[in-house]
Scaffold this motif. Structure first.
Motif, PDB file in Angstrom:
ATOM      1  N   VAL A 106       0.917  -1.144  -0.137  1.00 19.48           N
ATOM      2  CA  VAL A 106      -0.079  -0.077  -0.194  1.00 19.48           C
ATOM      3  C   VAL A 106       1.027   1.428  -0.038  1.00 19.48           C
ATOM      4  N   GLU A 107       2.027   1.250   0.877  1.00 21.78           N
ATOM      5  CA  GLU A 107       3.052   2.493   0.849  1.00 21.78           C
ATOM      6  C   GLU A 107       3.606   2.512  -0.385  1.00 21.78           C
ATOM      7  N   GLY A 108       4.061   1.416  -0.907  1.00 20.75           N
ATOM      8  CA  GLY A 108       4.689   1.413  -2.298  1.00 20.75           C
ATOM      9  C   GLY A 108       3.777   2.094  -3.338  1.00 20.75           C
ATOM     10  N   LEU A 109       2.615   1.669  -3.120  1.00 17.47           N
ATOM     11  CA  LEU A 109       1.480   2.474  -4.333  1.00 17.47           C
ATOM     12  C   LEU A 109       1.563   3.726  -4.005  1.00 17.47           C
ATOM     13  N   LYS A 110       1.547   4.195  -2.945  1.00 18.23           N
ATOM     14  CA  LYS A 110       1.393   5.689  -2.592  1.00 18.23           C
ATOM     15  C   LYS A 110       2.510   6.543  -2.972  1.00 18.23           C
ATOM     16  N   ILE A 111       3.731   5.948  -2.943  1.00 20.22           N
ATOM     17  CA  ILE A 111       5.216   6.427  -3.245  1.00 20.22           C
ATOM     18  C   ILE A 111       4.967   6.536  -4.821  1.00 20.22           C
ATOM     19  N   PHE A 112       4.411   5.390  -5.506  1.00 17.59           N
ATOM     20  CA  PHE A 112       4.519   5.634  -6.798  1.00 17.59           C
ATOM     21  C   PHE A 112       3.515   6.557  -7.499  1.00 17.59           C
ATOM     22  N   LEU A 113       2.332   6.876  -6.872  1.00 19.06           N
ATOM     23  CA  LEU A 113       1.463   7.706  -7.326  1.00 19.06           C
ATOM     24  C   LEU A 113       1.876   9.073  -6.982  1.00 19.06           C
ATOM     25  N   GLN A 114       2.741   9.373  -5.929  1.00 16.23           N
ATOM     26  CA  GLN A 114       3.544  10.768  -5.728  1.00 16.23           C
ATOM     27  C   GLN A 114       4.323  11.031  -6.893  1.00 16.23           C
ATOM     28  N   SER A 115       5.136  10.047  -7.330  1.00 16.57           N
ATOM     29  CA  SER A 115       6.123  10.129  -8.320  1.00 16.57           C
ATOM     30  C   SER A 115       5.417  10.488  -9.702  1.00 16.57           C
ATOM     31  N   GLN A 116       4.190   9.910  -9.868  1.00 15.01           N
ATOM     32  CA  GLN A 116       3.502  10.290 -11.297  1.00 15.01           C
ATOM     33  C   GLN A 116       3.174  11.746 -11.113  1.00 15.01           C
ATOM     34  N   LYS A 117       2.746  12.207  -9.875  1.00 12.77           N
ATOM     35  CA  LYS A 117       2.098  13.399  -9.837  1.00 12.77           C
ATOM     36  C   LYS A 117       3.146  14.695  -9.921  1.00 12.77           C
ATOM     37  N   VAL A 118       4.441  14.217  -9.803  1.00 14.92           N
ATOM     38  CA  VAL A 118       5.636  15.199  -9.985  1.00 14.92           C
ATOM     39  C   VAL A 118       6.256  14.834 -11.171  1.00 14.92           C
ATOM     40  N   GLY A 119       5.701  14.098 -12.113  1.00 11.92           N
ATOM     41  CA  GLY A 119       5.996  13.782 -13.469  1.00 11.92           C
ATOM     42  C   GLY A 119       7.461  13.083 -13.702  1.00 11.92           C
ATOM     43  N   MET A 120       7.297  11.988 -12.659  1.00 13.72           N
ATOM     44  CA  MET A 120       8.351  10.957 -12.967  1.00 13.72           C
ATOM     45  C   MET A 120       7.977  10.088 -13.899  1.00 13.72           C
ATOM     46  N   LYS A 121       9.286   9.622 -14.541  1.00 17.05           N
ATOM     47  CA  LYS A 121       8.931   8.617 -15.873  1.00 17.05           C
ATOM     48  C   LYS A 121       9.130   7.326 -15.209  1.00 17.05           C
ATOM     49  N   VAL A 122       8.238   6.446 -15.900  1.00 20.23           N
ATOM     50  CA  VAL A 122       8.341   4.969 -15.354  1.00 20.23           C
ATOM     51  C   VAL A 122       9.462   4.396 -16.061  1.00 20.23           C
ATOM     52  N   ASN A 123      10.303   3.467 -15.488  1.00 14.39           N
ATOM     53  CA  ASN A 123      11.285   2.734 -16.156  1.00 14.39           C
ATOM     54  C   ASN A 123      10.730   1.305 -15.726  1.00 14.39           C
ATOM     55  N   GLU A 124      11.768   0.328 -16.353  1.00 15.88           N
ATOM     56  CA  GLU A 124      11.367  -1.035 -16.312  1.00 15.88           C
ATOM     57  C   GLU A 124      11.524  -1.635 -14.914  1.00 15.88           C
ATOM     58  N   PHE A 125      12.440  -0.977 -13.764  1.00 15.14           N
ATOM     59  CA  PHE A 125      12.409  -1.437 -12.659  1.00 15.14           C
ATOM     60  C   PHE A 125      11.345  -1.024 -11.707  1.00 15.14           C
ATOM     61  N   SER A 126      10.813   0.395 -12.041  1.00  9.83           N
ATOM     62  CA  SER A 126       9.514   0.821 -11.212  1.00  9.83           C
ATOM     63  C   SER A 126       8.553   0.322 -11.745  1.00  9.83           C
ATOM     64  N   GLY A 127       8.332  -0.088 -12.961  1.00 11.65           N
ATOM     65  CA  GLY A 127       7.364  -0.774 -13.323  1.00 11.65           C
ATOM     66  C   GLY A 127       7.093  -2.297 -12.960  1.00 11.65           C
ATOM     67  N   ALA A 128       8.223  -2.926 -12.937  1.00 12.61           N
ATOM     68  CA  ALA A 128       7.809  -4.239 -12.397  1.00 12.61           C
ATOM     69  C   ALA A 128       7.898  -4.288 -11.082  1.00 12.61           C
ATOM     70  N   SER A 129       8.080  -3.413  -9.973  1.00  8.68           N
ATOM     71  CA  SER A 129       7.944  -3.306  -8.754  1.00  8.68           C
ATOM     72  C   SER A 129       6.486  -2.980  -8.636  1.00  8.68           C
ATOM     73  N   ILE A 130       5.883  -1.860  -9.219  1.00  7.52           N
ATOM     74  CA  ILE A 130       4.565  -1.428  -8.991  1.00  7.52           C
ATOM     75  C   ILE A 130       3.783  -2.531  -9.273  1.00  7.52           C
ATOM     76  N   LEU A 131       3.939  -3.282 -10.619  1.00 12.09           N
ATOM     77  CA  LEU A 131       3.170  -4.384 -10.872  1.00 12.09           C
ATOM     78  C   LEU A 131       3.106  -5.667  -9.960  1.00 12.09           C
ATOM     79  N   ALA A 132       3.904  -5.725  -8.952  1.00 11.45           N
ATOM     80  CA  ALA A 132       4.112  -6.721  -8.091  1.00 11.45           C
ATOM     81  C   ALA A 132       3.190  -5.954  -7.082  1.00 11.45           C
ATOM     82  N   ALA A 133       3.284  -4.730  -6.549  1.00  6.82           N
ATOM     83  CA  ALA A 133       2.458  -4.406  -5.539  1.00  6.82           C
ATOM     84  C   ALA A 133       1.003  -4.505  -5.920  1.00  6.82           C
ATOM     85  N   CYS A 134       0.461  -4.261  -7.086  1.00  2.30           N
ATOM     86  CA  CYS A 134      -0.697  -4.384  -7.625  1.00  2.30           C
ATOM     87  C   CYS A 134      -1.185  -5.844  -7.850  1.00  2.30           C
ATOM     88  N   ALA A 135      -0.290  -6.644  -8.153  1.00  5.93           N
ATOM     89  CA  ALA A 135      -0.680  -8.173  -7.770  1.00  5.93           C
ATOM     90  C   ALA A 135      -0.821  -8.692  -6.658  1.00  5.93           C
TER      91      ALA A 135
END
Length: 627
Positions: A106-135
């Protein structure tokens, strides 16, 4: 000595010789600490940096975040991250990975959403991590949005992202989308094959998993230890056991049996297949055991109701120096609930509180299940309310617990809470909901819930759900409505469904339909003892003695006899089992003398028997039922 230890030794020599480490030396030393889990030395290096360095570059701070995250020190990792003036994608990915790897999705998801608000681009590592959280959270909506982001950023074909997508869709029970993500790749990596195989096994699609394994082999790819450990689960089925044995032979031939991961999977396969001799052999052939090895054996014995052997294994495990983990405690609590043994369950609850396991959702769900099965619903609800995070299993366990004990309104209240919390129900949820409707006589509401399964949640009804609705009709005295519902349903009724109708016909004295339901059961299983007995009872209540005698004659010719039901109770730290006609003395008390005394008091109070049932296959007697 490994390379990481050597790197740390050189760093110590560098300091001892009076040299001043630069940023690269710090990064190397901190990374070495992270790789071997040496948090203490890492903290000492961090302390030195804090004392002597005026400023840190992003490489050092990123390595510190990684160090603390890999050692489960999330507060420290977050403190370092928050001290960075301008976090970059590497530091953000490091922090995101930390939270996900430590299970705080849940906290990982919050961090990811915050990064998107500040315009941080998704890379392959952050993408894989957040997909694991969603799973892990089974958050289909957010995961699909991440999938879209990955496609926009051009990383959807990266092997880590592809594997993450397959795992995500499989965990969300969307195997069709998992297959689609897999086949869109020209040459899927072995990890993608393994993840899809594991997903099929987890969702009960053993045949699909085996088919994928054969295609992997045909494609010229060599399976690794994870592939073998994943596909073995597909063979834990009576019709596939021989195939599982052949796969075990292939594992030995290719030299993978020495891997602990594979060894544990082999033990688990044989345990689930109730082949305990082979399970023990595989267990003893392993060079080293871990807690998973023991848990696989213990859970196998528990699932086949060999509780005595399971408790002996627990004793041997602790004597060998293994501390129970959350899955061990979950197995112990399962024994306590199935027996039931409430005192042992309470003692186990105390044991899990000491290491703080009671806040874990796996153990918490097992505690709820144990207390519910022991009839302590207030204790179950207390554990449920105190769980910091709940998953679908927690909700279902509490809901079904209420439903099984006849607390229909409370069960439906839990379902309403699920809806408000945005928790998506599954097929097990609706078994509890429909059962709850039956207990409180909510026929119309039950039919609406049944319809919502396919209409809103894309859940295909099973015979369990059909049986619940039939029982709901029967409780309302509408046996004809129950029969019409069976005929309209797309689900093929099994003998459990017909037995529910037969039971309803007996209670409502519907002789014609009851006879039809009994014939349906006997067409499926000609030697079904309970169907013969219930049909005989229906004839007896209708005073159709010739038909009653005919059923009794058939049973005698076929030597059909109903297995006696056993009950358990916990008395002075011992489990006592007994059945009807079982002579048992509890020291100074004779059970039959007590029962005879209670029966005499019933008759003195004006009690009159009012039903005719078969207690055995030899004679019919009046059963005293309270009016």
């Amino acid at each position: 000595m490994g390379l990481a230890e050597e790197a740390l030794n050189f760093f110590r020599i560098l300091i001892a010789e009076g040299f001043h480490p630069n940023q690269y030396a710090y990064v190397g030393a901190i990374s070495a600490c992270a790789s071997i889990g040496n948090a203490r030395t890492g903290k000492e290096i961090h302390g030195r940096i804090y004392r002597v360095e005026e400023e840190l570059n992003s490489f050092v701070t990123n390595s510190l975040v990684n160090l603390y995250g890999k050692n489960g020190m999330l507060k420290s990792a977050r403190f370092v991250f928050d001290s960075i003036l301008e976090p970059n994608s590497v530091s953000l990915t490091s922090l995101l990975s930390c939270y996900c790897q430590n299970g705080d999705y849940v906290e990982g998801l919050k961090i990811f959403l915050q990064s998107q608000k500040v315009g941080m681009k998704v890379n392959e590592f952050s993408g894989a991590s957040i997909l694991a959280a969603c799973a892990a959270l089974e958050n289909l909506e957010v995961g699909m949005q991440v999938h879209s982001l990955a496609m926009k950023c051009g990383i959807s074909m990266d092997q880590f992202v592809v594997t993450g997508l397959i795992n995500f869709y499989a965990k969300c029970r969307k195997l069709d989308l998992a297959h689609q993500a897999f086949w869109e790749v020209n040459s899927p990596h072995l990890s993608a094959w393994t993840t899809l195989i594991a997903g099929c096994v987890q969702q009960g699609k053993g045949s699909e998993a085996i088919d994928l394994f054969c295609k992997l082999h045909s494609a010229g790819l060599k399976p690794n230890e994870r592939t073998f450990s994943s596909v073995l689960g597909a063979f834990a089925d009576p019709i596939r056991i021989e195939g599982g044995k052949q796969l075990h032979s292939l594992i030995i031939k290719l030299g993978f049996s020495s891997y602990m991961l594979v060894g544990n999977a082999v033990v688990d396969f044989y345990s689930k297949s109730v082949l305990f001799k082979e399970a023990w052999k595989a267990f003893n052939e392993m060079h080293v055991h871990d807690i998973v090895s023991w848990n696989s054996l213990i859970s196998g014995y528990i699932k086949s109701s060999h509780y005595e052997e399971a408790t002996e294994l627990l004793h041997h495990m602790t004597c060998d120096g293994f501390e129970p983990n959350i899955y061990t405690y979950s197995s112990v609590l399962s024994i306590c609930g199935d027996l039931p043994a409430i005192e042992w369950g309470r003692q186990t609850h105390c044991c899990v509180m000491k290491p703080g396991f009671d806040s874990n959702v796996v153990v918490g769900s097992a505690l709820i299940d144990m207390y519910a099965k022991c009839g302590r619903l207030n204790d179950a609800r207390r554990v449920f309310n105190n769980l910091p995070s709940k998953n679908l299993v927690s909700w279902n366990t509490m809901l079904v617990g209420y439903a099984q004990h006849g607390f229909g309104r409370e069960a439906l209240d839990i379902y309403d809470m699920m809806q408000k919390d945005g928790v998506k129900p599954n097929d097990i949820t609706f078994v509890g909901v429909l059962s709850a409707c039956g207990h409180v006589g909510l026929l119309e509401e039950g039919l609406r819930y049944f319809e919502s399964m396919t209409k809103y949640y894309d859940i295909t009804p099973r015979t369990d759900h059909l049986a619940c609705v039939v029982n709901l009709f029967a409780r309302k005295g509408q046996t004809k409505g129950a029969y019409d519902f069976i005929k309209r349903s797309s689900v093929e009724p099994d003998k459990v469904v017909w037995r529910c109708l037969l039971s309803g016909c007996k209670a409502n004295k519907d002789l014609a339909l009851g006879k039809y339901a009994a014939e349906k059961i006997l067409n499926i299983d000609a030697d079904d003892t309970s169907a013969h007995i219930m049909l005989s009872n229906i004839y007896a209540e209708a005073k159709m003695w010739n038909e009653t005698a005919q059923i009794r004659r058939i049973m005698k010719e076929k030597a059909l006899k109903k297995d006696p039901g056993y009950s358990w109770t916990e008395l002075r730290n011992n489990i006592c089992s007994f059945s009807a006609g079982h002579n048992m003395d509890f020291k100074e008390y004779n059970v039959h003398e007590v029962l005879n005394g209670l029966t005499a008091q019933l008759f003195d109070s004006g009690y009159v028997p009012n039903a005719m049932v078969s207690l055995d296959n030899q004679e019919y007697v009046h059963l005293e039922l309270s009016t």
